[in-house]
Each structure stands twice: as structure tokens, then as C-alpha cells.
Design a protein around this motif. Structure first.
Motif, PDB file in Angstrom:
ATOM      1  N   UNK A 105       0.707  -1.243  -0.048  1.00  0.00           N
ATOM      2  CA  UNK A 105       0.104   0.214  -0.098  1.00  0.00           C
ATOM      3  C   UNK A 105       0.860   1.217   0.009  1.00  0.00           C
ATOM      4  N   UNK A 106       1.984   1.220   0.667  1.00  0.00           N
ATOM      5  CA  UNK A 106       2.985   2.418   0.803  1.00  0.00           C
ATOM      6  C   UNK A 106       3.524   2.543  -0.619  1.00  0.00           C
ATOM      7  N   UNK A 107       3.711   1.533  -1.249  1.00  0.00           N
ATOM      8  CA  UNK A 107       4.379   1.709  -2.591  1.00  0.00           C
ATOM      9  C   UNK A 107       3.255   2.526  -3.412  1.00  0.00           C
ATOM     10  N   UNK A 108       2.037   1.894  -3.243  1.00  0.00           N
ATOM     11  CA  UNK A 108       0.790   2.190  -4.331  1.00  0.00           C
ATOM     12  C   UNK A 108       0.414   3.755  -4.118  1.00  0.00           C
ATOM     13  N   UNK A 109       0.364   4.064  -2.737  1.00  0.00           N
ATOM     14  CA  UNK A 109       0.264   5.215  -2.360  1.00  0.00           C
ATOM     15  C   UNK A 109       1.148   6.573  -2.988  1.00  0.00           C
ATOM     16  N   UNK A 110       2.460   6.149  -2.885  1.00  0.00           N
ATOM     17  CA  UNK A 110       3.332   7.087  -2.968  1.00  0.00           C
ATOM     18  C   UNK A 110       3.667   7.155  -4.552  1.00  0.00           C
ATOM     19  N   UNK A 111       3.241   5.907  -5.364  1.00  0.00           N
ATOM     20  CA  UNK A 111       3.451   6.041  -6.874  1.00  0.00           C
ATOM     21  C   UNK A 111       1.682   6.510  -7.320  1.00  0.00           C
ATOM     22  N   UNK A 167     -12.623  -4.053   3.776  1.00  0.00           N
ATOM     23  CA  UNK A 167     -11.225  -3.722   4.427  1.00  0.00           C
ATOM     24  C   UNK A 167     -10.494  -2.561   3.909  1.00  0.00           C
ATOM     25  N   UNK A 168     -10.632  -2.392   2.374  1.00  0.00           N
ATOM     26  CA  UNK A 168      -9.952  -1.354   1.719  1.00  0.00           C
ATOM     27  C   UNK A 168     -10.874   0.069   2.275  1.00  0.00           C
ATOM     28  N   UNK A 169     -12.133  -0.316   2.321  1.00  0.00           N
ATOM     29  CA  UNK A 169     -13.120   0.953   2.766  1.00  0.00           C
ATOM     30  C   UNK A 169     -12.887   1.474   4.303  1.00  0.00           C
ATOM     31  N   UNK A 214      -0.962   4.959  -7.497  1.00  0.00           N
ATOM     32  CA  UNK A 214      -1.683   4.041  -8.213  1.00  0.00           C
ATOM     33  C   UNK A 214      -2.702   3.196  -7.329  1.00  0.00           C
ATOM     34  N   UNK A 215      -3.857   3.219  -8.023  1.00  0.00           N
ATOM     35  CA  UNK A 215      -4.983   2.735  -7.177  1.00  0.00           C
ATOM     36  C   UNK A 215      -4.679   1.286  -6.849  1.00  0.00           C
ATOM     37  N   UNK A 216      -5.452   0.856  -5.889  1.00  0.00           N
ATOM     38  CA  UNK A 216      -5.303  -0.748  -5.542  1.00  0.00           C
ATOM     39  C   UNK A 216      -6.692  -1.097  -5.375  1.00  0.00           C
ATOM     40  N   UNK A 217      -6.902  -2.251  -5.717  1.00  0.00           N
ATOM     41  CA  UNK A 217      -8.254  -2.855  -5.788  1.00  0.00           C
ATOM     42  C   UNK A 217      -8.241  -4.006  -4.955  1.00  0.00           C
ATOM     43  N   UNK A 218      -9.537  -4.572  -4.630  1.00  0.00           N
ATOM     44  CA  UNK A 218      -9.864  -5.600  -3.800  1.00  0.00           C
ATOM     45  C   UNK A 218      -9.330  -6.911  -4.388  1.00  0.00           C
ATOM     46  N   UNK A 219      -9.370  -7.104  -5.615  1.00  0.00           N
ATOM     47  CA  UNK A 219      -8.806  -8.316  -6.264  1.00  0.00           C
ATOM     48  C   UNK A 219      -7.356  -8.325  -6.321  1.00  0.00           C
ATOM     49  N   UNK A 220      -6.670  -7.254  -5.986  1.00  0.00           N
ATOM     50  CA  UNK A 220      -5.096  -7.214  -6.158  1.00  0.00           C
ATOM     51  C   UNK A 220      -4.865  -7.778  -4.777  1.00  0.00           C
ATOM     52  N   UNK A 239      -7.437  13.872   1.401  1.00  0.00           N
ATOM     53  CA  UNK A 239      -8.198  12.769   1.662  1.00  0.00           C
ATOM     54  C   UNK A 239      -9.162  11.937   0.606  1.00  0.00           C
ATOM     55  N   UNK A 240      -9.300  13.064  -0.432  1.00  0.00           N
ATOM     56  CA  UNK A 240      -9.949  12.409  -1.654  1.00  0.00           C
ATOM     57  C   UNK A 240      -9.154  11.468  -2.433  1.00  0.00           C
ATOM     58  N   UNK A 241      -7.812  11.871  -2.458  1.00  0.00           N
ATOM     59  CA  UNK A 241      -7.111  10.795  -3.299  1.00  0.00           C
ATOM     60  C   UNK A 241      -6.818   9.652  -2.619  1.00  0.00           C
ATOM     61  N   UNK A 242      -6.565   9.442  -1.202  1.00  0.00           N
ATOM     62  CA  UNK A 242      -6.881   8.390  -0.474  1.00  0.00           C
ATOM     63  C   UNK A 242      -8.037   7.522  -0.726  1.00  0.00           C
ATOM     64  N   UNK A 243      -9.107   8.293  -0.627  1.00  0.00           N
ATOM     65  CA  UNK A 243     -10.366   7.331  -0.767  1.00  0.00           C
ATOM     66  C   UNK A 243     -10.411   7.007  -1.956  1.00  0.00           C
ATOM     67  N   UNK A 244      -9.895   7.552  -3.267  1.00  0.00           N
ATOM     68  CA  UNK A 244     -10.148   7.097  -4.487  1.00  0.00           C
ATOM     69  C   UNK A 244      -9.247   5.922  -4.827  1.00  0.00           C
ATOM     70  N   UNK A 245      -8.024   6.104  -4.143  1.00  0.00           N
ATOM     71  CA  UNK A 245      -6.951   4.844  -4.290  1.00  0.00           C
ATOM     72  C   UNK A 245      -7.614   3.655  -3.391  1.00  0.00           C
ATOM     73  N   UNK A 246      -8.030   3.753  -2.497  1.00  0.00           N
ATOM     74  CA  UNK A 246      -8.158   2.457  -1.694  1.00  0.00           C
ATOM     75  C   UNK A 246      -9.819   1.862  -1.604  1.00  0.00           C
ATOM     76  N   UNK A 247     -10.614   2.549  -2.163  1.00  0.00           N
ATOM     77  CA  UNK A 247     -12.039   2.349  -2.095  1.00  0.00           C
ATOM     78  C   UNK A 247     -12.708   1.551  -3.212  1.00  0.00           C
TER      79      UNK A 247
END
Length: 116
Positions: free
Chosen positions: A46-52, A90-92, A54-60, A105-113
Motif C-alpha cells: 500500500x505504501x508503494x502504491x500510495x506514493x506512486x 477492508x479497503x473501505x 497507483x490505485x489498489x483494488x480488492x482483487x489485487x 483525503x479524496x485521493x486516498x479514498x479514490x485509491x483505496x475504495x
């Protein structure tokens, strides 16, 4: 002033989301998203994905979890339909926890939800 998310903040919030996730399920899913998986596998990813950015999805996350356990592809595909909604939940929870500490916070929500 809100700070950028660092590894320690991400870990603390990931573990807080873990606690909520397990409590929401009457402690029945501690085996699914256990503390070892969160700290050793999920947080670095998650740290790598957030810094880059890059969104992360539940299937990943399901794939990451399966790799962590060494699940066979057959077993993973049989469990995937049930696991993806759980990891989306969990991502939510994690996104909600992180929004307090994020600069955007909107970026975080978009990337993790995103569920998939």
C-alpha cells in the motif's frame, strides 16, 4: 496541517482497520486479514502504491493474500468471489482511517475504495 502518509502512519491505520474489520465480523475473520499479513505484506504494498499514486483494488489484495499463503490457483479462483467483497470492505475501512491523516483525503479514498 495534515501530513503525508508515512510507513508508520499507514501501519497504524492499517492495523486499526484490521481491528474494525475483525470486530465487524465477530472476530471470525482474523485468519483472513491477520496482523502479520497487514504489517509484512499489505503495508509495504500500500505504501508503494500510495506514493506512486497507483490505485489498489480488492482483487489485487486477494492476489497478494493468496501469494502470502501460497494458495493454489484452483483454490484461489474458487474462493475469489467470496474474498473480493471482504477485501473491498477492508479497503473501505482503511480509507476511512487514513482520511484523517492524509494531505489529500479524496485521493486516498479514490485509491483505496475501489472494489475491483
Amino acid at each position: 496541517m495534515k501530513h503525508a502518509i508515512n510507513a508508520k502512519t499507514l501501519e497504524q491505520n492499517a492495523l486499526a482497520a484490521h481491528t474494525l474489520f475483525v470486530q465487524n465480523r465477530d472476530n471470525r475473520l482474523d485468519w483472513l486479514v491477520d496482523r502479520h499479513f497487514v504489517v509484512e505484506h499489505l503495508v509495504p504494498t500500500l505504501l508503494y502504491r500510495l506514493q506512486a499514486h497507483l490505485p489498489i483494488r480488492a482483487d489485487e489484495l486477494v492476489d497478494l493474500w493468496a501469494d502470502h499463503l501460497g494458495l493454489s490457483e484452483t483454490l484461489l479462483e474458487a474462493w475469489r468471489p467470496k474474498l473480493e467483497p471482504l477485501f473491498a470492505e477492508y479497503l473501505h475501512l482503511l480509507a476511512s482511517e487514513l482520511q484523517v491523516h492524509a494531505q489529500n483525503p479524496h485521493l486516498v479514498h479514490r485509491m483505496l475504495s475501489r472494489a475491483s
